[in-house]
Design a protein around this motif. Structure first.
Motif, mmCIF file in Angstrom:
data_model
loop_
_atom_site.group_PDB
_atom_site.id
_atom_site.type_symbol
_atom_site.label_atom_id
_atom_site.label_comp_id
_atom_site.label_asym_id
_atom_site.label_seq_id
_atom_site.Cartn_x
_atom_site.Cartn_y
_atom_site.Cartn_z
ATOM 1 N N SER A 1 10.863 -38.521 28.525
ATOM 2 C CA SER A 1 12.002 -37.665 28.169
ATOM 3 C C SER A 1 12.630 -38.141 26.867
ATOM 4 C CB SER A 1 13.073 -37.685 29.267
ATOM 5 O OG SER A 1 12.680 -36.916 30.374
ATOM 6 N N THR A 2 12.726 -39.449 26.713
ATOM 7 C CA THR A 2 13.324 -39.997 25.489
ATOM 8 C C THR A 2 12.420 -39.721 24.287
ATOM 9 O OG1 THR A 2 14.354 -41.718 26.811
ATOM 10 C CG2 THR A 2 14.289 -42.085 24.454
ATOM 11 N N LYS B 1 11.266 -29.173 38.169
ATOM 12 C CA LYS B 1 11.036 -30.571 38.567
ATOM 13 C C LYS B 1 11.723 -30.922 39.875
ATOM 14 C CE LYS B 1 12.886 -32.464 34.970
ATOM 15 N NZ LYS B 1 14.072 -32.957 35.588
ATOM 16 N N MET C 1 23.729 -31.933 26.573
ATOM 17 C CA MET C 1 22.333 -31.799 26.171
ATOM 18 C C MET C 1 21.891 -30.342 26.176
ATOM 19 S SD MET C 1 21.256 -34.754 25.364
ATOM 20 C CE MET C 1 19.546 -34.325 25.072
ATOM 21 N N TYR D 1 12.816 -35.685 23.815
ATOM 22 C CA TYR D 1 14.154 -35.147 23.496
ATOM 23 C C TYR D 1 14.748 -35.824 22.254
ATOM 24 C CZ TYR D 1 14.657 -32.287 27.730
ATOM 25 O OH TYR D 1 14.496 -31.338 28.699
ATOM 26 N N GLN D 2 14.701 -37.175 22.232
ATOM 27 C CA GLN D 2 15.317 -37.865 21.097
ATOM 28 C C GLN D 2 14.335 -37.955 19.916
ATOM 29 O OE1 GLN D 2 16.266 -38.923 24.455
ATOM 30 N NE2 GLN D 2 17.928 -37.591 23.785
#
Ligand code: TYD
Length: 208
Positions: A97-98, A13, A153, A101-102
Motif C-alpha cells: 500500500s505504501t 478487501k 486519503m 499510494y505514497q
C-alpha cells in the motif's frame, strides 16, 4: 504464515478478509487479523492523524513516514511474535500500500519508499498477497452506492487512483510468486473460492 490483502479503495478487501477469517475459524486455526494503518495503540493513534481531514497541510514525506512508523510498531509488537508462534497473520493492507499510494500515487521515489519500508518492516514480508483489482470507474460507482464521508486519503483525485491501480499491477508483475491478482468485479463467492484455493495450498492441513 503471513498473508496480505491489497487493492484500491472499495475493491472488496474487507469482505474477502471477513470470509477468509470465518473459514479459518471453522477450521479452528490460530490466526491474527490486522488492518493497516493500525493494530497497536501507537499505530491506531497514527491512523487517526493520517486519516483526519483537518490535516490538509500534511506533506507527502510526513505521510510516508507516518504510515511506515505505524507499520514498524505493528511488525515489532504483533506480526513478528505471532509468526514466531507459527500463527497465521492476515493483514488488510501492508507494505505494498505504501509503495503504490505514497510511491506511484503521490509520486515519491519508488526506490526511497521501498528502502524506508524495508527499515520499517525489517524485511518481514508476506508469503502471499491477494490483489483485488477493480477499475477506478468501478471504485467510484461503489463509493457512490456506499456513500460515507471521505477521509483525508479518499479526497485524492482520479489520476491518483489510476496511478495507484497501475502501481499495484506493476508490483504484481515484478513478484508473480507472491501476488495473486483477482478480478474484483467477480461475484463475492467466486473471489472467495479463488482465495481459498490458494490458501489451502499454502497452509498445513488443519488438525482434527
Ligand atoms: P481505510 O479506511 O483503512 O481504507 P481501506 O478500507 O480502503 O483499506 O484507510 C486506509 C487508507 O490509507 C486508504 O485510502 C489507503 C491508504 N494507505 C496508504 O496511503 N498507505 C499505506 O501504507 C496504507 C497502509 C494505507
Amino acid at each position: 504464515m503471513f498473508i496480505t490483502f491489497e487493492g484500491i479503495d472499495c475493491c472488496g478487501k474487507s469482505t474477502q478478509v471477513k470470509l477468509l477469517v470465518e473459514k479459518l475459524q471453522q477450521q479452528s486455526r490460530d490466526f491474527v487479523l490486522l488492518r493497516e494503518p493500525g493494530g497497536t495503540p501507537i499505530s491506531e493513534h497514527i491512523r487517526e492523524i493520517l486519516l483526519d481531514k483537518k490535516h490538509s497541510k500534511m506533506i507527502q514525506i510526513t505521510e510516508l513516514l507516518l504510515f511506515s512508523a505505524s507499520r514498524a510498531q505493528l511488525v515489532s509488537e504483533v506480526i513478528k511474535p505471532a509468526l514466531q508462534q507459527n500463527k497465521i497473520v492476515i493483514c488488510d493492507r501492508y507494505v505494498d500500500s505504501t509503495t503504490v499510494y505514497q510511491g506511484y500515487g503521490r509520486g515519491l521515489s519508488i526506490g526511497a519508499v521501498k528502502n524506508i519500508s524495508r527499515v520499517a518492516t525489517t524485511d518481514v514480508m508476506p508469503k502471499k498477497t491477494f490483489l483485488l483489482d477493480i477499475s477506478v470507474h468501478e471504485m467510484h460507482t461503489r463509493r457512490d452506492v456506499g456513500k460515507h464521508e471521505a477521509d483525508r486519503m479518499e479526497t485524492s483525485n482520479e489520476e491518483f487512483y489510476q496511478r495507484v491501480r497501475n502501481g499495484y499491477l506493476q508490483l504484481a508483475k515484478e513478484e508473480p510468486e507472491r501476488f495473486v491478482v483477482i478480478d474484483g468485479k467477480q461475484p463475492i463467492d467466486a473471489i472467495h473460492d479463488q482465495i481459498m484455493k490458494v490458501v489451502d495450498e499454502i497452509l498445513p492441513i488443519p488438525e482434527e
